[in-house]
Design a protein around this motif. Structure first.
Motif, PDB file in Angstrom:
ATOM      1  N   TYR A  92      -6.646 -63.827  22.371  1.00 28.10           N
ATOM      2  CA  TYR A  92      -7.666 -64.865  22.096  1.00 28.10           C
ATOM      3  C   TYR A  92      -8.361 -64.924  23.264  1.00 28.10           C
ATOM      4  O   TYR A  92      -9.731 -64.962  23.051  1.00 28.10           O
ATOM      5  N   ARG A  93      -8.236 -64.207  24.490  1.00 26.40           N
ATOM      6  CA  ARG A  93      -9.251 -64.093  25.665  1.00 26.40           C
ATOM      7  C   ARG A  93     -10.222 -63.314  25.385  1.00 26.40           C
ATOM      8  O   ARG A  93     -11.163 -63.321  25.974  1.00 26.40           O
ATOM      9  N   MET A  94      -9.709 -61.934  24.509  1.00 24.09           N
ATOM     10  CA  MET A  94     -10.652 -60.991  24.063  1.00 24.09           C
ATOM     11  C   MET A  94     -11.787 -61.701  23.134  1.00 24.09           C
ATOM     12  O   MET A  94     -12.802 -61.221  23.193  1.00 24.09           O
TER      13      MET A  94
ATOM     14  N   VAL B  79      -2.183 -60.199  16.491  1.00 26.08           N
ATOM     15  CA  VAL B  79      -0.682 -60.468  16.658  1.00 26.08           C
ATOM     16  C   VAL B  79      -0.002 -59.680  15.477  1.00 26.08           C
ATOM     17  O   VAL B  79       0.969 -58.798  15.746  1.00 26.08           O
ATOM     18  N   GLN B  80      -0.306 -60.247  14.067  1.00 26.47           N
ATOM     19  CA  GLN B  80       0.438 -59.579  13.039  1.00 26.47           C
ATOM     20  C   GLN B  80       0.269 -58.376  12.817  1.00 26.47           C
ATOM     21  O   GLN B  80       1.269 -57.509  12.545  1.00 26.47           O
ATOM     22  N   GLU B  81      -0.907 -57.731  12.894  1.00 23.03           N
ATOM     23  CA  GLU B  81      -1.161 -56.246  12.722  1.00 23.03           C
ATOM     24  C   GLU B  81      -0.702 -55.363  13.712  1.00 23.03           C
ATOM     25  O   GLU B  81       0.134 -54.534  13.487  1.00 23.03           O
ATOM     26  N   THR B  82      -0.498 -55.791  15.045  1.00 23.53           N
ATOM     27  CA  THR B  82       0.106 -55.036  16.176  1.00 23.53           C
ATOM     28  C   THR B  82       1.612 -55.136  15.595  1.00 23.53           C
ATOM     29  O   THR B  82       2.161 -53.910  15.964  1.00 23.53           O
ATOM     30  N   LEU B  83       2.290 -56.166  15.669  1.00 23.79           N
ATOM     31  CA  LEU B  83       3.705 -56.245  15.537  1.00 23.79           C
ATOM     32  C   LEU B  83       4.119 -55.302  14.194  1.00 23.79           C
ATOM     33  O   LEU B  83       4.916 -54.619  14.357  1.00 23.79           O
ATOM     34  N   THR B  84       3.255 -55.305  13.382  1.00 17.61           N
ATOM     35  CA  THR B  84       3.690 -54.907  11.982  1.00 17.61           C
ATOM     36  C   THR B  84       3.347 -53.255  12.205  1.00 17.61           C
ATOM     37  O   THR B  84       4.318 -52.613  11.685  1.00 17.61           O
TER      38      THR B  84
ATOM     39  N   PRO C  64       0.323 -68.387  18.360  1.00 13.11           N
ATOM     40  CA  PRO C  64       0.158 -68.166  16.953  1.00 13.11           C
ATOM     41  C   PRO C  64       0.995 -69.272  16.100  1.00 13.11           C
ATOM     42  O   PRO C  64       2.260 -69.643  16.481  1.00 13.11           O
ATOM     43  N   ARG C  65       0.611 -69.459  14.927  1.00 19.81           N
ATOM     44  CA  ARG C  65       1.664 -70.425  13.952  1.00 19.81           C
ATOM     45  C   ARG C  65       2.704 -69.762  13.521  1.00 19.81           C
ATOM     46  O   ARG C  65       2.898 -68.512  13.529  1.00 19.81           O
ATOM     47  N   PRO C  66       3.765 -70.376  13.470  1.00 19.95           N
ATOM     48  CA  PRO C  66       5.205 -69.670  13.056  1.00 19.95           C
ATOM     49  C   PRO C  66       5.174 -69.175  11.868  1.00 19.95           C
ATOM     50  O   PRO C  66       5.670 -67.856  11.761  1.00 19.95           O
ATOM     51  N   GLY C  67       4.177 -69.273  11.019  1.00 24.02           N
ATOM     52  CA  GLY C  67       4.055 -68.207  10.129  1.00 24.02           C
ATOM     53  C   GLY C  67       3.622 -66.777  10.183  1.00 24.02           C
ATOM     54  O   GLY C  67       4.020 -66.198   9.438  1.00 24.02           O
TER      55      GLY C  67
ATOM     56  N   HIS D  72      -9.007 -68.315  17.301  1.00 23.32           N
ATOM     57  CA  HIS D  72      -7.697 -68.445  17.041  1.00 23.32           C
ATOM     58  C   HIS D  72      -7.208 -67.573  16.006  1.00 23.32           C
ATOM     59  O   HIS D  72      -6.063 -66.882  15.968  1.00 23.32           O
ATOM     60  N   GLY D  73      -8.056 -67.678  14.676  1.00 23.79           N
ATOM     61  CA  GLY D  73      -7.489 -66.918  13.582  1.00 23.79           C
ATOM     62  C   GLY D  73      -7.587 -65.459  13.806  1.00 23.79           C
ATOM     63  O   GLY D  73      -6.601 -64.770  13.346  1.00 23.79           O
TER      64      GLY D  73
END
Lengths: 198, 131, 204
Positions: free
Chosen positions: A45-47, A58-63, C65-68, A51-52
């Motif tokens: 977020y700070r980078m 987050v999703q890409e990194t952890l996947t 992040p949202r829980p989704g 938000h989206g």
């Protein structure tokens, strides 16, 4: 699995959790997701100031981490690896952004206005928290967003996330000495910028 | 339940799967049925995969949540993927499940074929007091 | 990039040095140098603003992040999970019984959790399955025997982290015994060989 799995030993060290996740233990991996998703989000977020997009990081990194876990030789290096993945995904995205729209490098277009910064403060949260949000922080985030992405990443990783010089160096592909120099310049520029803020 | 044998009426692989599911879940020591998707698909013959498109047929395979039932020539074969309670001995639980499922299949008039059991997890029962 | 790239004030002091000593009293030079004083004041403001931003970001419910997102990550993980190979425990006309390697390793971890001072890590299980002749040297090829009375022979390889300060040999012996009891009780087969490797120590 998941909801059904055996209770997790509460004091488990991270290396052991990572090793279990490498074995395909979903509960262990979920533990890592819970431990890192907020950290990665705050960094992203700070980078990116979006938000989206921060959620996407987050999703890409952890996947990516799930798919690459088996390749991680040192289980104690998980944290550094996750930060490296996330930082580089942010830098890639910022490069794409600037390639698509030259104007995006202008601070005005990067959502750095005081109003935008103020938006990061949740409306209706407890008054003590809101009072803590000072003009100093508005200035800090605004100036931060004028720094070149790599310098901003360097400052965030060190000052907001407490990562080591060595790790930041590996992430940004520079020497630990260069990390020290980059940090010093970032601090200098932010401190100067804040003194000129409003 | 009717006293009449069910021979002559239509017993689908879906019905066999549902009977096997109930019998399995009622067996002490079984925590749940759990599909191990990748392992299962790897074991399936291509012919059986085609049958998956017509679930519930008299000759064919029906697969749902850890249970696969196949009927051919009056014989019903079942594959079960179960998680067992650590307080029980998994091998014995599997044996009891096999006997009970065979018995409930024979009530349908079909001949019980092989009942294969894969134990996909051995775990403490949730809510059980841990010593 | 060299240290010379670190910005310096007109008086020659580096920003890095001022930052490093910002919590201390000003030096004799800094007390009289106007540039140093200004830099100190500004860096102190930055330090304080950084601390506050860190703190407020940490507790800001909007900066999550949202829980989704977590669900989406776990969905991918679940869909792609490797369960490892299955080990044949028993084979008879009425059907086979197999156990996944993962079920065995999770049982072994539950057993290991009962031993204080041990955190189990990776677990690899090698197997001579029930159908394979359990002692090839006794049964030359061509010999048939019912697989049901030939139990599989397990070789459990477990890597662990040990708590600082524990007596390792005694603890590992207790761990080996615990696993040796857990497998017959929970699965119904002997533990065979249990190899334990202590690969790390953890702080208590």
């Amino acid at each position: 699995m998941g909801d059904h799995g055996p209770g997790f030993e509460p004091d488990l060290d991270e290396g052991s959790i990572v090793a279990r996740a490498q074995d395909g233990d979903l509960e262990a991996f979920e533990h890592l997701v819970l431990a890192y998703q907020y950290k990665i989000f705050r960094l992203a977020y700070r980078m990116l100031n979006d938000h989206g997009e921060a959620e996407d990081i987050v999703q890409e990194t952890l996947t990516t981490s799930w798919r690459g876990l088996a390749m991680l030789a040192d289980v104690d290096a998980f944290g550094g690896w996750i930060y490296r993945l996330a930082t580089n995904k942010c830098l890639d995205l910022l490069r794409k952004r600037s390639a698509h729209a030259v104007n995006c490098t202008q601070p005005e277009d990067m959502d750095t206005s005081p109003e935008a910064c103020a938006r990061a403060v949740p409306a209706g949260s407890d008054p003590a928290h809101e009072a803590e949000w000072s003009a100093e922080q508005d200035g800090l985030t605004a100036v931060l967003n004028t720094l070149p992405p790599a310098q901003r990443a360097c400052w965030l990783l060190r000052e907001m996330h407490g990562r080591s010089y060595a790790e930041i160096g590996v992430t940004l592909k520079i020497s630990p000495t260069a990390v020290r120099g980059t940090l010093a310049r970032a601090r200098h520029e932010i401190a100067e910028g804040m003194s000129e803020w409003r | 339940m009717s006293e009449q044998p069910l021979q002559g009426s239509i017993i689908t692989s879906q019905l066999i799967a549902s009977i096997a599911t109930r019998t399995t879940l009622e067996t002490p020591g079984v925590l749940r049925l759990e599909p191990a998707i990748q392992g299962f698909l790897a074991r399936l013959a291509p012919a059986a995969l085609q049958n998956l498109r017509s679930p519930g047929s008299q000759h064919g395979t029906y697969r749902h949540n850890g249970v696969t039932a196949t009927i051919s020539d009056g014989t019903a074969r079942v594959h079960l993927e179960i998680a067992t309670d650590i307080a029980y001995t998994a091998l014995q639980v599997a044996e009891t499940v096999r006997q009970r499922v065979r018995e409930s299949i024979s009530h349908t008039g079909l001949t019980p074929g092989t009942i294969d059991v894969t134990i996909v997890a051995v775990e403490p029962h949730r809510g059980a007091t841990m010593l | 990039m060299a240290l010379e790239d670190i910005p310096r004030l007109g008086c020659g002091r580096s920003i890095d040095r001022i930052w490093a000593t910002i919590d201390r009293l000003p030096t004799a030079h800094e007390e009289h140098c106007e540039q140093c004083q200004t830099a100190r004041t500004r860096l102190q403001r930055l330090g304080e603003a950084t601390r506050l931003l860190c703190e407020s970001d940490l507790h800001d419910p909007a900066l999550k992040p949202r829980p989704g997102i977590e669900n989406a990550i776990m969905d991918v993980a679940r869909a792609e999970v490797r369960r490892g190979s299955s080990i044949l425990l028993r084979s008879a006309d009425s059907g086979t019984t197999e156990i996944s390697e993962q079920a065995l390793s999770s049982l072994i971890r539950v057993a290991a959790a009962a031993i204080p001072g041990v955190h189990s890590r990776r677990c690899r299980i090698e197997i001579r399955s029930a159908t394979a002749s359990p002692a090839g040297e006794d049964h030359p090829s061509g010999t048939t025997r019912t697989a049901t009375n030939a139990g599989p022979r397990l070789i459990v390889n477990l890597w662990v982290a040990a708590a600082q300060g524990i007596v390792i040999p005694r603890t590992m012996e207790a761990l080996r015994q615990e696993i040796g009891n857990a497998l017959p009780a929970g699965v119904g087969i002997g533990a065979g060989t249990v190899n334990i490797t202590v690969e790390d120590l953890y702080d208590v």
